[in-house]
Design an enzyme around this catalytic site. Sequence first.
Site, PDB file in Angstrom:
ATOM      1  N   THR A   1      23.593 -15.453  20.585  1.00 46.93           N
ATOM      2  CA  THR A   1      23.140 -14.799  21.815  1.00 46.93           C
ATOM      3  C   THR A   1      24.199 -13.915  22.463  1.00 46.93           C
ATOM      4  O   THR A   1      23.881 -13.119  23.350  1.00 46.93           O
ATOM      5  CB  THR A   1      22.689 -15.853  22.841  1.00 46.93           C
TER       6      THR A   1
ATOM      7  N   LEU B   1      20.825 -14.022  30.901  1.00 44.16           N
ATOM      8  CA  LEU B   1      20.321 -12.788  30.318  1.00 44.16           C
ATOM      9  C   LEU B   1      20.427 -12.744  28.798  1.00 44.16           C
ATOM     10  O   LEU B   1      19.486 -12.352  28.098  1.00 44.16           O
ATOM     11  CB  LEU B   1      21.072 -11.585  30.907  1.00 44.16           C
ATOM     12  N   ASP B   2      21.593 -13.106  28.256  1.00 49.68           N
ATOM     13  CA  ASP B   2      21.807 -12.948  26.820  1.00 49.68           C
ATOM     14  C   ASP B   2      20.870 -13.819  25.988  1.00 49.68           C
ATOM     15  O   ASP B   2      20.255 -13.353  25.029  1.00 49.68           O
ATOM     16  CB  ASP B   2      23.259 -13.270  26.473  1.00 49.68           C
ATOM     17  N   SER B   3      20.771 -15.086  26.354  1.00 51.36           N
ATOM     18  CA  SER B   3      19.892 -15.966  25.575  1.00 51.36           C
ATOM     19  C   SER B   3      18.430 -15.571  25.775  1.00 51.36           C
ATOM     20  O   SER B   3      17.606 -15.739  24.873  1.00 51.36           O
ATOM     21  CB  SER B   3      20.121 -17.430  25.942  1.00 51.36           C
TER      22      SER B   3
ATOM     23  N   ASN C   1      35.668 -25.602  27.203  1.00 55.19           N
ATOM     24  CA  ASN C   1      35.392 -25.358  25.793  1.00 55.19           C
ATOM     25  C   ASN C   1      34.747 -26.532  25.089  1.00 55.19           C
ATOM     26  O   ASN C   1      34.005 -26.352  24.116  1.00 55.19           O
ATOM     27  CB  ASN C   1      36.672 -24.948  25.068  1.00 55.19           C
TER      28      ASN C   1
ATOM     29  N   GLU D   1      26.748  39.941  24.749  1.00 52.04           N
ATOM     30  CA  GLU D   1      26.910  40.923  23.682  1.00 52.04           C
ATOM     31  C   GLU D   1      26.744  42.346  24.233  1.00 52.04           C
ATOM     32  O   GLU D   1      25.805  42.642  24.977  1.00 52.04           O
ATOM     33  CB  GLU D   1      25.832  40.627  22.631  1.00 52.04           C
TER      34      GLU D   1
ATOM     35  N   LYS E   1      30.769  41.629  14.814  1.00 53.53           N
ATOM     36  CA  LYS E   1      29.637  40.776  14.452  1.00 53.53           C
ATOM     37  C   LYS E   1      29.470  40.755  12.931  1.00 53.53           C
ATOM     38  O   LYS E   1      29.596  41.797  12.266  1.00 53.53           O
ATOM     39  CB  LYS E   1      28.371  41.304  15.137  1.00 53.53           C
TER      40      LYS E   1
ATOM     41  N   CYS F   1      34.157 -15.756  25.130  1.00 51.61           N
ATOM     42  CA  CYS F   1      33.344 -16.693  24.356  1.00 51.61           C
ATOM     43  C   CYS F   1      34.301 -17.716  23.767  1.00 51.61           C
ATOM     44  O   CYS F   1      35.467 -17.422  23.511  1.00 51.61           O
ATOM     45  CB  CYS F   1      32.564 -15.977  23.248  1.00 51.61           C
TER      46      CYS F   1
ATOM     47  N   CYS G   1      25.839  36.256  18.613  1.00 50.57           N
ATOM     48  CA  CYS G   1      24.376  36.185  18.601  1.00 50.57           C
ATOM     49  C   CYS G   1      23.800  35.737  17.267  1.00 50.57           C
ATOM     50  O   CYS G   1      23.789  34.562  16.948  1.00 50.57           O
ATOM     51  CB  CYS G   1      23.787  37.523  19.043  1.00 50.57           C
TER      52      CYS G   1
END
EC number: 6.3.5.1
Length: 640
Positions: A465, A360-362, A441, A46, A115, A476, A171
Amino acid sequence: MEYGFVRVGAAVPKMKVANCEYNCSRIVDLIKRADKEKVKFLVFPELCITSYSCGDLFHQDILLKEALRQLENVLKDTKDTDLIAILGMPVSLNNQLFNCSVVIQSGKILGVVPKTFIPNYSEFYEERWFSSGNKALVDTINICGQSVPFGIDLLFEDSQNSDLCFGIEICEDLWVPIPPSSYQCMNGATLIFNPSASNEIIGKYEYRKELVRQQSARCICGYVYTSSNVNESTTDVVFGGHAMVAEYGSLLCESERFLDDDQLIYSEIDLQKLINDRRKNTSFMEGVVDKKYRRIFFNQKESECMELTRYVPAYPFVPSNSANRDLRCKEIFSIQTSALAKRIKHTGLKYSVIGISGGLDSTLALLVTAKTYELLGISPENIIAVTMPGFGTTDTTYTNAMDLMKAMKVSIREINIKDACLQHFKDIGHDVNIHDVTYENVQARERTQILMDLANKLGGLVIGTGDLSELALGWCTYNGDHMSMYSVNCSIPKTLVKHLVRWVAENMVDKNVRDILFRILDTPISPELLPPSAEGEIKQKTEDIVGPYELHDFFMYHMIRYGAPPKKISFLAQKAFEGKYSKDEINKWLKVFIKRFFSQQFKRSCLPDGPKVGTISLSPRGDWRMPSDADSKEWLEEVE
């Protein structure tokens, strides 16, 4: 503007109070420096031409005329530069004096913005010298031999790209309840520049930074702020030279305060990201006020390919700072446990049934369930943890699963699924030696059937999970591990699952459980549906098949959160994973991600309930609605 990025900068020039010639020489030097660095927009503090702290010298005609003369010199000396600079100076007009920002480019003045809010409290006495831009009587001004737009109603827009539009507030304008930038952004500005002179007192630095960060978040914009430095008058106050570049709530870079010399900071603002989120956030324009803005159009030369200077995190779901990461994990774990507690109280079911693989997930799902039972005052024995060894189970994961269940003091069931699967192969006429998708599967669905039937028998809830990354990739089995009665991990990406398990290990369990969790963290990710190697090791490693989860989580974040196109995702990934993955590797796995993301939507269209914990959820009832038969052609072609 490559991939939607535009480079913006903030300058903090060394100056002398009321010495316009000296100040403008510093301004010219900084403009030329910034131009060499391919900065497209540069904001100065400014009243930088005169300095902010001139006091009653602003009533001296000699100072006002000298400011104009030196502005002419700046225009001459920068006529060969393409960047747009925003300079501060006093402007005398119609018996009033205005505190203004002058917008210049290539020797021309594009416009002058006064301003709006003039502070006159505490250490500020601006009303003694300046009038508010609201009181201006004209909308054009003759300055330096040019007739240019003047007023608080100016927005500056790229004639080739309406997404590149900026506004200016000065400002104090930022410190009021509704800053001018709020209206400017609702009327199209994606960048806001704020030339300031903000003195330093205890606590103001943090508050100022939060103001800039929050305004950039509320306005979904890039916000570039700069303030006068220590060479302003220190008669009563000290200025620190604080400059910042913020984007949508994140601070990209800032200056060092209290330096005696010139400073130049810059970074890149991702306009494509901002526009995408504005379109997505339908509330953004709900409060728009009918304010009439004049558009000032400008042109800039196309930049050659630039190297990003801003940091691109390789793990966007995981805070890089350890303290922030711990807070994030604590928050997520609390969301998970609170969500599950509500579901258990609502159903009135006595038991929870959960399949434990040793992965890890479960493991995370079991930790969440155990903590939830503790919060509800229910015995952990009411958690029915089921391990179901199959054709691909290794000694490592079996041991991990058994040790974890024992350490958690839950009820343990071991049900070997091999005989049931062999019978099923026989029933449907499948050769057990053919290790195809049917072979895999059958096992996943057998496990889910056991969990569901056991829950029905006991009066329990099957806890899902699967995580967010698996849902994005469709990794999945439909109506297998894809299904549950409540899914606690459904919006947690794989890269974050590890940190959650580690956080629990370090903060919420005894040493015995902690040691087991660290063993699980060191185990390769695998569905364990194919037989192990001759040495008994895991043979089917998920990331060898679908690609590194760290890449897929990166792709998912930028594609879903910000709608980034494949070219841009690849560009960002090369920056984030430089030295780890080549461009060809990144594009290879990006194609895998796109193909799987499109083709596996049908699995996401019928997900069980589960809590959203972060900015991305793939629930068809919440954040993500996508046709299952959409064509990925355009996305794949762009990767090519």
